[in-house]
Design a protein around this motif. Structure first.
Motif, PDB file in Angstrom:
ATOM      1  N   VAL A   1       0.866  -1.167   0.000  1.00  0.00           N
ATOM      2  CA  VAL A   1       0.000   0.000   0.000  1.00  0.00           C
ATOM      3  C   VAL A   1       0.909   1.225   0.000  1.00  0.00           C
ATOM      4  O   VAL A   1       1.801   1.348   0.840  1.00  0.00           O
ATOM      5  N   VAL A   2       0.680   2.127  -0.956  1.00  0.00           N
ATOM      6  CA  VAL A   2       1.519   3.315  -1.122  1.00  0.00           C
ATOM      7  C   VAL A   2       0.648   4.550  -0.951  1.00  0.00           C
ATOM      8  O   VAL A   2      -0.481   4.593  -1.439  1.00  0.00           O
ATOM      9  N   THR A   3       1.177   5.546  -0.257  1.00  0.00           N
ATOM     10  CA  THR A   3       0.466   6.821  -0.101  1.00  0.00           C
ATOM     11  C   THR A   3       1.238   7.918  -0.816  1.00  0.00           C
ATOM     12  O   THR A   3       2.475   7.861  -0.908  1.00  0.00           O
ATOM     13  N   SER A   4       0.513   8.867  -1.357  1.00  0.00           N
ATOM     14  CA  SER A   4       1.157  10.004  -2.013  1.00  0.00           C
ATOM     15  C   SER A   4       0.260  11.231  -1.878  1.00  0.00           C
ATOM     16  O   SER A   4      -0.938  11.119  -1.606  1.00  0.00           O
ATOM     17  N   ASP A   5       0.840  12.393  -2.056  1.00  0.00           N
ATOM     18  CA  ASP A   5       0.090  13.639  -1.987  1.00  0.00           C
ATOM     19  C   ASP A   5       0.749  14.630  -2.946  1.00  0.00           C
ATOM     20  O   ASP A   5       1.947  14.924  -2.811  1.00  0.00           O
ATOM     21  N   SER A   6      -0.019  15.112  -3.908  1.00  0.00           N
ATOM     22  CA  SER A   6       0.537  16.017  -4.920  1.00  0.00           C
ATOM     23  C   SER A   6       0.612  17.462  -4.445  1.00  0.00           C
ATOM     24  O   SER A   6       1.181  18.307  -5.126  1.00  0.00           O
ATOM     25  N   GLY A   7       0.037  17.745  -3.278  1.00  0.00           N
ATOM     26  CA  GLY A   7       0.048  19.119  -2.745  1.00  0.00           C
ATOM     27  C   GLY A   7       1.199  19.340  -1.797  1.00  0.00           C
ATOM     28  O   GLY A   7       2.362  19.445  -2.200  1.00  0.00           O
ATOM     29  N   SER A   8       0.890  19.342  -0.514  1.00  0.00           N
ATOM     30  CA  SER A   8       1.902  19.665   0.504  1.00  0.00           C
ATOM     31  C   SER A   8       2.810  18.492   0.847  1.00  0.00           C
ATOM     32  O   SER A   8       3.778  18.653   1.572  1.00  0.00           O
ATOM     33  N   GLY A   9       2.490  17.285   0.359  1.00  0.00           N
ATOM     34  CA  GLY A   9       3.313  16.112   0.637  1.00  0.00           C
ATOM     35  C   GLY A   9       2.855  15.365   1.879  1.00  0.00           C
ATOM     36  O   GLY A   9       2.137  15.903   2.725  1.00  0.00           O
ATOM     37  N   ILE A  10       3.271  14.126   1.992  1.00  0.00           N
ATOM     38  CA  ILE A  10       2.884  13.270   3.124  1.00  0.00           C
ATOM     39  C   ILE A  10       3.700  13.640   4.355  1.00  0.00           C
ATOM     40  O   ILE A  10       4.921  13.700   4.313  1.00  0.00           O
ATOM     41  N   LYS A  11       2.970  13.859   5.448  1.00  0.00           N
ATOM     42  CA  LYS A  11       3.627  14.130   6.734  1.00  0.00           C
ATOM     43  C   LYS A  11       3.760  12.842   7.534  1.00  0.00           C
ATOM     44  O   LYS A  11       4.833  12.526   8.053  1.00  0.00           O
ATOM     45  N   THR A  12       2.643  12.061   7.632  1.00  0.00           N
ATOM     46  CA  THR A  12       2.641  10.853   8.454  1.00  0.00           C
ATOM     47  C   THR A  12       1.793   9.773   7.795  1.00  0.00           C
ATOM     48  O   THR A  12       0.751  10.064   7.211  1.00  0.00           O
ATOM     49  N   PHE A  13       2.252   8.534   7.904  1.00  0.00           N
ATOM     50  CA  PHE A  13       1.550   7.362   7.366  1.00  0.00           C
ATOM     51  C   PHE A  13       1.345   6.419   8.544  1.00  0.00           C
ATOM     52  O   PHE A  13       2.277   6.123   9.292  1.00  0.00           O
ATOM     53  N   TYR A  14       0.090   5.946   8.727  1.00  0.00           N
ATOM     54  CA  TYR A  14      -0.250   5.124   9.888  1.00  0.00           C
ATOM     55  C   TYR A  14      -0.794   3.760   9.462  1.00  0.00           C
ATOM     56  O   TYR A  14      -1.461   3.640   8.435  1.00  0.00           O
ATOM     57  N   VAL A  15      -0.555   2.756  10.332  1.00  0.00           N
ATOM     58  CA  VAL A  15      -1.107   1.423  10.125  1.00  0.00           C
ATOM     59  C   VAL A  15      -1.593   0.862  11.451  1.00  0.00           C
ATOM     60  O   VAL A  15      -0.987   1.110  12.505  1.00  0.00           O
ATOM     61  N   LYS A  16      -2.703   0.144  11.376  1.00  0.00           N
ATOM     62  CA  LYS A  16      -3.162  -0.664  12.516  1.00  0.00           C
ATOM     63  C   LYS A  16      -3.128  -2.100  12.012  1.00  0.00           C
ATOM     64  O   LYS A  16      -3.836  -2.468  11.073  1.00  0.00           O
ATOM     65  N   THR A  17      -2.275  -2.913  12.617  1.00  0.00           N
ATOM     66  CA  THR A  17      -2.092  -4.310  12.202  1.00  0.00           C
ATOM     67  C   THR A  17      -3.097  -5.216  12.909  1.00  0.00           C
ATOM     68  O   THR A  17      -3.757  -4.791  13.853  1.00  0.00           O
ATOM     69  N   PRO A  18      -3.212  -6.487  12.476  1.00  0.00           N
ATOM     70  CA  PRO A  18      -4.212  -7.392  13.057  1.00  0.00           C
ATOM     71  C   PRO A  18      -4.153  -7.536  14.577  1.00  0.00           C
ATOM     72  O   PRO A  18      -5.192  -7.648  15.223  1.00  0.00           O
TER      73      PRO A  18
END
Length: 194
Positions: A9-26
């Motif tokens: 799973v990839v996150t991107s942001d064309s504006g201000s950019g990604i600050k933080t990416f979060y996950v909750k695992t099983p």
């Protein structure tokens, strides 16, 4: 959704950019921060994964949920796979992960599988012969196939002398069965007690 493949799973942001990416695992009760902008689903075992990101302007992405499951569904019955029965036997399927999506049966006179309604099927409901069943879970894992032969027709004995008659000749007695075939042929001789 559901998957039996490890997915990135990839996150991107064309504006201000990604600050933080979060996950909750099983096995987690809360979100943890991910280093970078990609995460491998399946890296923390089977179950639900939930991910989201926040950009530098404070905008939160939609939450992405995916169930990772590599465990095959199971089939259970009181007669062993490949066995024979003269009793109507119930075969059931279950899946402790993503759940059973579909259950299939091929009956004795069928050339293809058909869908079973529910998670159990009564062997014998379509007559005598071979039955074959399997199931698929929501992640696409396929169970082992289960085969059983249903036979309620008794075997036959044949001889050149009628049953209960007398003879002074040696007589050959044969047995046959058009269904599950002969398993054991018994004879009681004049001097035997059983």
């Amino acid at each position: 959704g559901y998957t039996n493949q490890k997915a990135s799973v990839v996150t991107s942001d064309s504006g201000s950019g990604i600050k933080t990416f979060y996950v909750k695992t099983p096995s987690a009760n809360s979100y943890t921060e991910i280093s970078g902008t990609s995460y491998a689903i399946g890296s923390a075992g089977e179950g639900w994964y939930e991910l989201y990101s926040v950009d530098n302007a404070g905008n939160e992405s939609a939450h992405y949920k995916l169930y990772y499951d590599v465990t095959k569904p199971t089939l259970s019955a009181s007669v062993a796979n490949g066995g024979y029965t003269n009793q109507k036997v119930s075969v059931s399927t279950s899946d402790s992960g993503s759940g059973v999506k579909a259950f299939y049966v091929k009956t004795p006179r069928a050339t293809s599988f058909s869908t079973v309604s529910g998670t159990s099927y009564a062997i014998g409901s379509a007559g005598e012969g071979w039955y074959e069943l399997y199931s698929i879970d929501n992640a696409g894992n396929e169970s082992a196939h289960y085969r059983i032969y249903y036979d309620v027709t008794k075997p036959t004995l044949s001889a050149s002398v009628a049953n209960g008659d007398y003879t002074n000749q040696k007589v050959s007695v044969s047995t046959s069965d058009s269904g599950s075939k002969i398993k054991t042929f018994y004879v009681k001789t004049p001097s035997a007690t059983s």
